[in-house]
Write a protein that holds these residues in place. Structure first.
Motif, PDB file in Angstrom:
ATOM      1  N   ARG A 193       3.793  -9.657 -28.067  1.00  0.00           N
ATOM      2  CA  ARG A 193       5.153  -9.170 -28.362  1.00  0.00           C
ATOM      3  C   ARG A 193       5.128  -7.700 -28.765  1.00  0.00           C
ATOM      4  NH1 ARG A 193       6.229 -14.586 -30.274  1.00  0.00           N
ATOM      5  NH2 ARG A 193       5.332 -14.092 -32.301  1.00  0.00           N
ATOM      6  N   THR A 194       4.119  -7.339 -29.554  1.00  0.00           N
ATOM      7  CA  THR A 194       3.998  -5.942 -29.984  1.00  0.00           C
ATOM      8  C   THR A 194       3.709  -5.030 -28.795  1.00  0.00           C
ATOM      9  OG1 THR A 194       3.132  -6.663 -32.132  1.00  0.00           O
ATOM     10  CG2 THR A 194       2.789  -4.366 -31.531  1.00  0.00           C
ATOM     11  N   LEU A 195       2.771  -5.449 -27.940  1.00  0.00           N
ATOM     12  CA  LEU A 195       2.425  -4.644 -26.768  1.00  0.00           C
ATOM     13  C   LEU A 195       3.603  -4.514 -25.806  1.00  0.00           C
ATOM     14  CD1 LEU A 195      -1.168  -6.037 -26.121  1.00  0.00           C
ATOM     15  CD2 LEU A 195      -0.573  -3.754 -26.952  1.00  0.00           C
ATOM     16  N   LEU A 196       4.358  -5.587 -25.621  1.00  0.00           N
ATOM     17  CA  LEU A 196       5.546  -5.522 -24.768  1.00  0.00           C
ATOM     18  C   LEU A 196       6.597  -4.604 -25.377  1.00  0.00           C
ATOM     19  CD1 LEU A 196       5.929  -9.254 -23.655  1.00  0.00           C
ATOM     20  CD2 LEU A 196       5.244  -7.311 -22.240  1.00  0.00           C
ATOM     21  N   GLY A 197       6.667  -4.604 -26.719  1.00  0.00           N
ATOM     22  CA  GLY A 197       7.597  -3.711 -27.394  1.00  0.00           C
ATOM     23  C   GLY A 197       7.253  -2.253 -27.149  1.00  0.00           C
ATOM     24  N   ILE A 198       5.947  -1.937 -27.104  1.00  0.00           N
ATOM     25  CA  ILE A 198       5.518  -0.568 -26.819  1.00  0.00           C
ATOM     26  C   ILE A 198       5.881  -0.183 -25.385  1.00  0.00           C
ATOM     27  CG2 ILE A 198       3.498   0.928 -26.573  1.00  0.00           C
ATOM     28  CD1 ILE A 198       2.187  -0.630 -28.843  1.00  0.00           C
ATOM     29  N   ILE A 199       5.671  -1.115 -24.455  1.00  0.00           N
ATOM     30  CA  ILE A 199       6.007  -0.859 -23.038  1.00  0.00           C
ATOM     31  C   ILE A 199       7.499  -0.595 -22.888  1.00  0.00           C
ATOM     32  CG2 ILE A 199       6.095  -1.877 -20.738  1.00  0.00           C
ATOM     33  CD1 ILE A 199       3.534  -3.374 -21.429  1.00  0.00           C
ATOM     34  N   ASP A 200       8.309  -1.327 -23.660  1.00  0.00           N
ATOM     35  CA  ASP A 200       9.761  -1.232 -23.532  1.00  0.00           C
ATOM     36  C   ASP A 200      10.367  -0.034 -24.249  1.00  0.00           C
ATOM     37  OD1 ASP A 200       9.789  -3.492 -21.985  1.00  0.00           O
ATOM     38  OD2 ASP A 200      10.210  -4.856 -23.643  1.00  0.00           O
ATOM     39  N   CYS A 201       9.514   0.721 -24.966  1.00  0.00           N
ATOM     40  CA  CYS A 201      10.049   1.864 -25.719  1.00  0.00           C
ATOM     41  C   CYS A 201      10.708   2.859 -24.762  1.00  0.00           C
ATOM     42  CB  CYS A 201       8.925   2.569 -26.473  1.00  0.00           C
ATOM     43  SG  CYS A 201       8.335   1.660 -27.913  1.00  0.00           S
ATOM     44  N   PHE A 260     -11.143 -13.335 -29.224  1.00  0.00           N
ATOM     45  CA  PHE A 260     -11.051 -13.166 -30.668  1.00  0.00           C
ATOM     46  C   PHE A 260      -9.750 -13.726 -31.240  1.00  0.00           C
ATOM     47  CE2 PHE A 260     -14.489 -10.313 -29.833  1.00  0.00           C
ATOM     48  CZ  PHE A 260     -15.186 -10.193 -31.019  1.00  0.00           C
ATOM     49  N   TYR A 261      -8.722 -13.844 -30.403  1.00  0.00           N
ATOM     50  CA  TYR A 261      -7.408 -14.251 -30.898  1.00  0.00           C
ATOM     51  C   TYR A 261      -7.095 -15.699 -30.535  1.00  0.00           C
ATOM     52  CZ  TYR A 261      -6.515  -9.276 -31.693  1.00  0.00           C
ATOM     53  OH  TYR A 261      -6.583  -7.988 -32.138  1.00  0.00           O
ATOM     54  N   SER A 262      -6.498 -16.394 -31.489  1.00  0.00           N
ATOM     55  CA  SER A 262      -5.970 -17.719 -31.185  1.00  0.00           C
ATOM     56  C   SER A 262      -4.695 -17.543 -30.353  1.00  0.00           C
ATOM     57  CB  SER A 262      -5.646 -18.471 -32.476  1.00  0.00           C
ATOM     58  OG  SER A 262      -4.574 -17.840 -33.168  1.00  0.00           O
ATOM     59  N   PHE A 263      -4.172 -18.633 -29.830  1.00  0.00           N
ATOM     60  CA  PHE A 263      -2.988 -18.539 -28.962  1.00  0.00           C
ATOM     61  C   PHE A 263      -1.784 -17.999 -29.725  1.00  0.00           C
ATOM     62  CE2 PHE A 263       0.546 -20.553 -26.454  1.00  0.00           C
ATOM     63  CZ  PHE A 263       0.360 -19.767 -25.329  1.00  0.00           C
ATOM     64  N   SER A 264      -1.592 -18.454 -30.948  1.00  0.00           N
ATOM     65  CA  SER A 264      -0.455 -17.969 -31.745  1.00  0.00           C
ATOM     66  C   SER A 264      -0.616 -16.491 -32.078  1.00  0.00           C
ATOM     67  CB  SER A 264      -0.316 -18.785 -33.034  1.00  0.00           C
ATOM     68  OG  SER A 264      -1.499 -18.723 -33.808  1.00  0.00           O
ATOM     69  N   GLU A 265      -1.856 -16.060 -32.390  1.00  0.00           N
ATOM     70  CA  GLU A 265      -2.115 -14.638 -32.656  1.00  0.00           C
ATOM     71  C   GLU A 265      -1.911 -13.811 -31.389  1.00  0.00           C
ATOM     72  OE1 GLU A 265      -5.588 -15.157 -36.101  1.00  0.00           O
ATOM     73  OE2 GLU A 265      -6.102 -15.055 -33.977  1.00  0.00           O
ATOM     74  N   LEU A 266      -2.288 -14.381 -30.255  1.00  0.00           N
ATOM     75  CA  LEU A 266      -2.127 -13.689 -28.979  1.00  0.00           C
ATOM     76  C   LEU A 266      -0.658 -13.468 -28.649  1.00  0.00           C
ATOM     77  CD1 LEU A 266      -3.395 -12.546 -26.412  1.00  0.00           C
ATOM     78  CD2 LEU A 266      -3.445 -14.865 -25.482  1.00  0.00           C
ATOM     79  N   LEU A 267       0.177 -14.468 -28.927  1.00  0.00           N
ATOM     80  CA  LEU A 267       1.613 -14.318 -28.693  1.00  0.00           C
ATOM     81  C   LEU A 267       2.193 -13.201 -29.561  1.00  0.00           C
ATOM     82  CD1 LEU A 267       2.805 -18.044 -28.475  1.00  0.00           C
ATOM     83  CD2 LEU A 267       2.602 -16.390 -26.605  1.00  0.00           C
ATOM     84  N   ARG A 268       1.752 -13.151 -30.813  1.00  0.00           N
ATOM     85  CA  ARG A 268       2.253 -12.116 -31.726  1.00  0.00           C
ATOM     86  C   ARG A 268       1.841 -10.724 -31.247  1.00  0.00           C
ATOM     87  NH1 ARG A 268      -0.160 -13.714 -36.224  1.00  0.00           N
ATOM     88  NH2 ARG A 268      -1.836 -12.176 -36.131  1.00  0.00           N
ATOM     89  N   LEU A 269       0.581 -10.574 -30.844  1.00  0.00           N
ATOM     90  CA  LEU A 269       0.097  -9.282 -30.361  1.00  0.00           C
ATOM     91  C   LEU A 269       0.772  -8.896 -29.050  1.00  0.00           C
ATOM     92  CD1 LEU A 269      -1.885  -6.951 -30.802  1.00  0.00           C
ATOM     93  CD2 LEU A 269      -3.608  -8.273 -29.564  1.00  0.00           C
ATOM     94  N   LEU A 300      -0.658  -0.754 -33.883  1.00  0.00           N
ATOM     95  CA  LEU A 300       0.281  -0.991 -32.789  1.00  0.00           C
ATOM     96  C   LEU A 300       1.683  -1.299 -33.318  1.00  0.00           C
ATOM     97  CD1 LEU A 300      -1.976  -3.096 -30.387  1.00  0.00           C
ATOM     98  CD2 LEU A 300      -1.377  -0.675 -30.204  1.00  0.00           C
ATOM     99  N   ASN A 301       1.767  -1.998 -34.441  1.00  0.00           N
ATOM    100  CA  ASN A 301       3.079  -2.247 -35.058  1.00  0.00           C
ATOM    101  C   ASN A 301       3.737  -0.943 -35.494  1.00  0.00           C
ATOM    102  OD1 ASN A 301       3.186  -5.050 -34.782  1.00  0.00           O
ATOM    103  ND2 ASN A 301       2.033  -5.395 -36.666  1.00  0.00           N
ATOM    104  N   ASN A 302       2.932  -0.013 -36.001  1.00  0.00           N
ATOM    105  CA  ASN A 302       3.474   1.291 -36.409  1.00  0.00           C
ATOM    106  C   ASN A 302       3.942   2.088 -35.195  1.00  0.00           C
ATOM    107  OD1 ASN A 302       3.019   0.886 -39.157  1.00  0.00           O
ATOM    108  ND2 ASN A 302       0.937   1.724 -39.071  1.00  0.00           N
ATOM    109  N   VAL A 303       3.209   1.978 -34.090  1.00  0.00           N
ATOM    110  CA  VAL A 303       3.600   2.692 -32.873  1.00  0.00           C
ATOM    111  C   VAL A 303       4.948   2.193 -32.361  1.00  0.00           C
ATOM    112  CG1 VAL A 303       3.038   3.056 -30.428  1.00  0.00           C
ATOM    113  CG2 VAL A 303       1.249   3.258 -32.153  1.00  0.00           C
ATOM    114  N   VAL A 304       5.107   0.879 -32.316  1.00  0.00           N
ATOM    115  CA  VAL A 304       6.337   0.310 -31.754  1.00  0.00           C
ATOM    116  C   VAL A 304       7.535   0.563 -32.668  1.00  0.00           C
ATOM    117  CG1 VAL A 304       6.268  -2.006 -32.784  1.00  0.00           C
ATOM    118  CG2 VAL A 304       7.174  -1.702 -30.466  1.00  0.00           C
TER     119      VAL A 304
END
Length: 268
Positions: free
Chosen positions: A256-264, A245-254, A211-215
């Motif tokens: 941000r990536t997903l929102l970045g893809i939406i905003d492309c 599976f994700y902690s709250f801090s990991e969820l925030l990081r993921l 997902l980081n590569n996509v964004v």
């Protein structure tokens, strides 16, 4: 067409039909009918190098074995099949296409936690083997997408995974601490979740890296074939989140990536 027909019979409006699933499972997975399926062999170590092998996975290969109509046995690495299919080999292209529809059927047979199929298929296609294929950049996008879809329905969406609420919007006043940080937020952090995360650590890392590569791409959705894989990776991420599976801090990081893809913004 036969495999696709069976796949369609397993579901209705994206919801599994348990009775039909069970009938198809008993028929397709019956040892007497094993000749209709392409078998996936565990990872083999290659004794010699081939030009189609990448450096990263040079010692790890997944092999497919099957029996033709003349009862002759065949075996070939999945990468070699993919390479020769790209080169225009019609036979290898047909074998790979048949195998892709077989993976689709397996996923449909396991949909909505049909354990009759999950028990059998998970033994043949383990987490590590499926991960190796869905992360292999030497394979075509549609085949990797099929493996990603299979990972979700065979290994992720099954017992002991249960839906959890990633963010609790309502809590008892006595449960609210006087001070809290993002790392301390998790109320569902326990040993069982750590065990689940260890099993899917490579899968979770692949999801985030992909997902980081996509964004980061200039035109993320230009390749329609790659979009099939992107859709399945996002779907897998969605389920990993809701199964806790994700902690709250990991969820925030993921997130941000997903929102970045939406905003492309797509270039015309």
């Amino acid at each position: 067409r036969f495999l696709d027909y069976l796949s369609d019979l397993c579901v209705s409006n994206h919801i599994a039909i348990p009775v039909t699933q069970e009938l198809i499972c008993k028929c397709v997975l019956d040892p007497q009918n094993s000749d209709i399926l392409i078998k996936t062999e565990p990872v083999k170590e290659m004794s010699q190098s081939h030009e189609y092998l990448s450096i990263e996975y040079s010692e790890e290969e997944v092999w497919l074995t099957w029996t033709d109509k003349n009862n002759d046995h065949h075996e070939k690495s999945i990468r070699q099949l993919a390479q020769e299919a790209r080169a225009g080999n019609a036979h290898d292209e047909n074998v790979l296409s048949y195998y892709r529809y077989q993976l689709k059927l397996f996923a449909r047979m396991c949909l909505d936690r049909q354990y009759l199929a999950i028990k059998e298929i998970s033994q043949q296609l383990g987490v590590d083997l499926i991960f190796l294929c869905m992360a292999d950049e030497m394979l075509p996008f549609d085949l990797r997408a099929s493996f990603c879809h299979l990972m979700l329905h065979v290994h992720v969406d099954r017992d002991p995974q249960e839906l959890v609420m990633p963010v609790k919007f309502a809590r008892l006043w006595t449960e609210i601490p006087t001070a809290i940080t993002i790392k301390d937020y998790d109320s569902n952090l326990n040993v069982s979740r750590d065990d689940k995360k260890n099993k899917f650590a490579s899968t979770m890392e692949f999801v985030e890296d992909y997902l980081n590569n996509v964004v980061s791409e200039a035109v993320p959705f230009a390749n329609e074939e790659k979009n099939k894989l992107t859709f399945e990776v996002v779907s897998l991420a969605h389920n990993l989140i809701y199964f806790g599976f994700y902690s709250f801090s990991e969820l925030l990081r993921l997130t941000r990536t997903l929102l970045g893809i939406i905003d492309c913004v797509q270039n015309p």
